[in-house]
Design a protein around this motif. Structure first.
Motif, short mmCIF file in Angstrom:
data_model
loop_
_atom_site.label_atom_id
_atom_site.label_comp_id
_atom_site.label_asym_id
_atom_site.label_seq_id
_atom_site.Cartn_x
_atom_site.Cartn_y
_atom_site.Cartn_z
N GLY B 37 -35.52 2.32 11.60
CA GLY B 37 -36.51 1.00 11.50
C GLY B 37 -36.23 0.08 12.44
O GLY B 37 -37.13 -0.86 12.90
N ALA B 41 -29.11 -3.15 10.73
CA ALA B 41 -28.97 -3.29 9.30
C ALA B 41 -30.04 -4.33 8.90
O ALA B 41 -29.58 -5.25 8.08
CB ALA B 41 -27.30 -3.66 9.18
N ALA B 45 -34.03 1.30 6.23
CA ALA B 45 -34.72 2.58 6.51
C ALA B 45 -33.78 3.81 6.80
O ALA B 45 -34.21 4.86 6.25
CB ALA B 45 -35.64 2.63 7.49
S1 FES Z 1 -32.57 1.29 10.65
FE1 FES Z 1 -33.02 -0.88 9.93
S2 FES Z 1 -31.25 -1.14 8.38
FE2 FES Z 1 -30.67 0.56 9.93
#
Ligand code: FES
Ligand code: FES
Lengths: 728, 151
Positions: B37, B41, B45
């Protein structure tokens, strides 16, 4: 209309544009008739034209399961459940037997009856399927009756269908759908069907569980990001930092030296790096050196653009609406109100960034995509690859959100993958991946907008003149869609939410100004309503106060001959406890908006402390005709609040020397859980034709909050996002 | 070559120890339930369990995950996991669904540590899991429902 007769035509709560026949062969999208102002016009093409062959839309298996072939794209709005409900209702299928799959890309069979091609958007899915899917279910039921009559040699009139069982009481015969399906689905399709009256509905109006809940809570739901083909390469594209820049040259030596980088190719949008996995592709892209020609690129800041917007608005605009004589009314006014509102560029930022998978084979091309405008994407790929649309097979998958971004009439990312495949020039499956940074910086934003309102009240506090100027970059001017979607310079999507206000404003003039930039713009959940409603509902609130009237009473007076609108306003006010006193630092604000034939009022309770805005509660009232699934309607309003809240409070795309300053979810932060207000949704009981709920929850949120902030603090914030600092 | 224990199976993988765990799971092991996502971090997601604790797989290097037990939603099991999934289903939490593997994995960790979380506990534990569709109210309700079910 009660929605029960078979030969009944759908009123089109249209996205004004009926996207018809994406004419790839001609080299340009041919878009059909542009129907302005939803409720005033009904497109002939929007009628449900039965009979529909149930075999196209449902498959009934020997295990009794009924699979809806869903012609619409599921991006979270619950359309698979909604359409299955309509079919199951008339078919008399038990809900537990319902399944769904996505329809293949065959527009002749699966077109959106409002668009005329395959596509989802504009809050049209339930509206255009409301009659059609019930007809499909009813026709299938009649075919079961016919099949049973033939098999049992009994009169069809004596056969009953209930809960997935076909029965003949006199002979005691019974058969479940599965036993009769093969015969039933070969029966002639009835020329006419009679739909159930609302009193006989068993599923419509009930809280039925979503059909996609289990797959989405077990990790099994497949998005296009999850497609894995043997030998698949991942492509990421380095695009320019400045809109309008182009590749002058690039040096890919370091990129190619990375183990796992397979190819580097130039495409119209930039330079693509292909690798065996996503991480390697991303590292390859970082190692790439591109020299950009920025000579023609956009370098203005938002402030520069807004200054130009202001200068534009000083002149006379194009007449988007003229009712009565606004200037004469204003000249007679006892009190004059003037205000300016600005709205930023906004990214959609769907949770699943854009991506898709392409595979070229001897038979043509296959695309796996969370594909919202299938017909347009199909035509776009065909055009890039020099093929015919019928050679492009699209495998539609769940979309991880869209909010408009996956339904781009310019088909930007779909064309991009086709260009990558073409440039690579060999047969290998390719997944195009956009990172979150690509998504936030990638354009196709909700346009930057300026509204300027001048309105006058007479001695009795009634509106006697309203002049409204809207400066907005058109979604279509300067695109291939201009000739079909812009009329006399007016793009309906720039002025909606204002020109179609339900309020009785006698002397009303709306002027439209088309601003221009190289920033690509696109519809964003609720399109023009996302700003039009805010300007209208803030201005109405301010005018009510100027008139010394209660904002709800003031609205009701303007809706005297609009009982459906007034009922929604009253319901929200009543359920929210409108008029009750609130403690210091707290305020309650009201907003009402109607779009896509769906009416939504919201009451916001807001607390303001040390220039921090906390939205505690939203009470919403909704009239979307028949509530096919009240729980999904509630969820869509809750979700719209969550989606629109961050746009109201902080989201904006800005530029420094032409470079987008936002990158990811830290500087373009969506609403977080701790910010989420309590949301109560009250749905008006209605037998009017079902409309839709995907977008209409967005427009009233920001003005309700702004009006509540005023109630709490006496300070008026107009432009979005709200500058909380100003409350300090 | 690194060895990762994922969903109870050991995999010897020819990947750079610097490759984020998310891409090892998705691109090498074809385990696609953990989603990309943001890659930084910021959204949750990509949440999986590492030794039973929610972790952002986009920001864990594969090399740092050796000698751990990695669990994705495909294999997460036990009373709490079942209660959470059941609550999610009975409240129809999901909309687009893209964030929900991560939401569920975070919620399981929360309930493993705190059997009776308050709204504030839930907000604190879940605030790093973004849902762009705005399903937060139902997530909160579902966590309360699951907490009751396991009590
Ligand atoms: S892809 Fe968004 S926290 Fe890892
Ligand atoms: S359900 Fe769509 S992002 Fe959470």
């Amino acid at each position: 209309m009660d929605g029960t007769s078979a030969a009944h035509s759908l009123s089109a709560p249209s996205r004004r544009a009926f996207l018809q026949g994406a004419g790839a062969a001609a080299g340009a999208f041919v878009l059909g008739c542009f129907v302005p102002f939803g409720e005033r016009a009904v497109a002939a093409g929007a009628a449900a034209q039965g009979p529909f062959d149930p075999n196209v839309f449902v498959r009934i298996a020997s295990d009794n399961t009924v699979t809806l072939v869903c012609k619409h794209f599921e991006m979270g709005q619950g359309v698979t459940t909604g359409l299955a409900t309509l079919v199951a209702e008339e078919l008399e299928a038990p809900w537990s037997d319902m399944r769904f799959e996505f329809a293949p890309n065959e527009a002749a069979l699966y077109k959106n009856l409002i668009f005329g091609v395959m596509g989802t958007g504009g809050t049209t899915s339930i509206a255009n399927s409301w009659v059609q899917m019930r007809q499909v279910g009813a026709a299938a039921r009649m075919m079961f009756v016919a099949a049973a009559a033939e098999r049992w040699r009994v009169p069809a009139s004596e056969i009953a269908v209930e809960n997935g069982v076909v029965s003949h009481d006199r002979s005691g015969r019974r058969a479940r759908f599965g036993e009769l399906a093969a015969e039933a689905m070969r029966m002639p399709v009835p020329a006419e069907v009679t739909l159930k009256p609302p009193g006989a509905w068993k599923l419509i109006g009930q809280r039925l569980p979503r059909l996609d809940s289990v797959s989405k809570t077990t990790g099994r739901a497949v998005f296009s990001f999850d497609v894995r083909r043997p030998g698949m390469l991942v492509a990421v594209v380095r695009r320019p930092d400045l809109f309008g820049a182009t590749v002058r040259s690039f040096d890919d030596r370091e990129a190619r030296a990375i183990d796992g980088v397979v190819d580097v190719v130039q495409v119209p949008s930039g330079v693509a790096v292909l690798a065996e996995d996503t991480w390697t592709a991303l590292r390859g892209r970082e190692a790439l050196k591109v020299d950009w020609d920025t000579g023609k690129a956009e370098t203005r800041s938002v402030e520069d653009m807004l200054a130009e917007y202001g200068a534009l608005a000083d002149a006379k605009g194009l007449p988007a609406l003229r009712r009565g004589d606004a200037e004469a009314g204003l000249a007679r006014a006892a009190k004059v109100y003037e205000a300016e509102f600005t709205f930023p560029f906004l990214a959609h930022a769907p949770m699943e960034p854009l991506n898709c998978v392409i595979d070229l084979s001897d038979d043509g091309v296959e695309l796996w995509s969370g594909c919202q405008l299938q017909s347009i994407d199909q035509a776009a790929i065909a055009r890039v690859l020099g093929l015919k649309p019928q050679h492009i097979k699209i495998n539609p998958l769940f979309g991880g959100g869209s909010f408009g971004r996956r339904g781009n009439p310019m088909a930007d990312w779909t064309k991009e993958i086709a260009h990558v495949a073409k440039a690579v020039g060999r047969r290998v499956p390719i997944q195009l991946v956009w990172t979150r940074e690509d998504d936030i910086k990638g354009g196709f934003y909700r346009p930057l907008v300026l509204h300027r309102v001048r309105a006058g009240l007479d001695g009795g506090g009634r509106i006697i003149g309203w002049r409204h100027k809207i400066v907005c970059q058109s979604l279509f001017v300067g695109t291939p869609l201009e000739s079909s979607l812009v009329h006399d310079g007016i793009d309906e999507t720039s002025v909606e939410g204002v020109v179609d206000t339900p309020y009785e404003i006698g002397n009303f003039a709306v002027e439209s100004f088309n601003a221009q930039s190289l920033i690509p713009v696109l519809w964003w959940r609720s399109v023009g309503n996302s700003h039009g409603a805010h300007a209208m509902e803030t201005a109405i609130d301010e005018l009510a106060r100027l008139a010394g009237q209660d904002p709800v009473a003031f609205r009701l007076a303007l809706l005297a001959d609009k009982p459906r609108d007034a009922a929604v306003v009253k319901l929200a006010a009543e359920r929210a406890g409108w008029g009750q006193a609130l403690p210091a630092g707290r305020g309650r604000g009201f907003a009402y908006h109607s779009c896509y034939n769906t009416r939504v009022a919201m009451v916001a309770d807001v607390a303001v402390a040390r220039s921090a805005i906390k939205v505690d509660r939203i009470v919403a009232a909704v009239d979307c005709g028949v509530a096919v699934n009240p729980d999904i309607i509630t969820a869509q309003i809750e979700g719209a609040v969550g989606f629109a809240l961050s746009a109201c409070l902080r989201n904006q795309i800005t530029f420094a020397d032409g470079v987008v300053q936002q990158t990811n979810f830290d500087d373009y932060a969506p609403t977080h859980m701790s910010e989420m207000p309590q949301v109560e949704v009250h749905i008006i009981a209605s037998h009017a034709d079902a409309t839709g709920i995907g977008e209409p929850g967005v427009p009233p949120l920001a003005p309700a909050i702004g009006n509540a902030i005023f109630a709490a603090t006496g300070k008026r914030l107009r432009s979005l996002p709200f500058a909380a600092k100003a409350l300090g | 070559m690194i060895r990762l224990n994922v969903n109870g199976t050991a995999h010897d993988l020819d990947v750079s120890p610097e490759m984020p765990l998310l891409w090892v799971l998705r691109d090498r092991l074809q385990l696609t339930s953990a989603k990309y996502g943001c890659g930084r971090a910021l959204c949750g997601a990509c949440t999986v369990h590492i030794d039973g604790e929610a972790a952002r797989s986009c920001s864990v290097m594969a090399g740092d995950a050796v000698h751990t037990e990695i669990t994705t939603i495909e294999a997460v099991a036990g009373k709490v996991a079942e209660a959470v999934k059941t609550a999610w289903q009975s409240l129809d939490v999901v909309q687009c669904g893209y964030c929900q593997s991560g939401q569920i994995m975070s919620a399981i960790t929360l309930l493993n540590a705190n059997k009776t979380p308050s709204d504030a506990d839930i907000d604190a534990a879940m605030d790093g899991n973004i849902c762009r569709c705005g399903t937060y109210l139902r997530i909160r309700q579902a966590i309360h429902m699951a907490a009751k079910a396991i009590a």
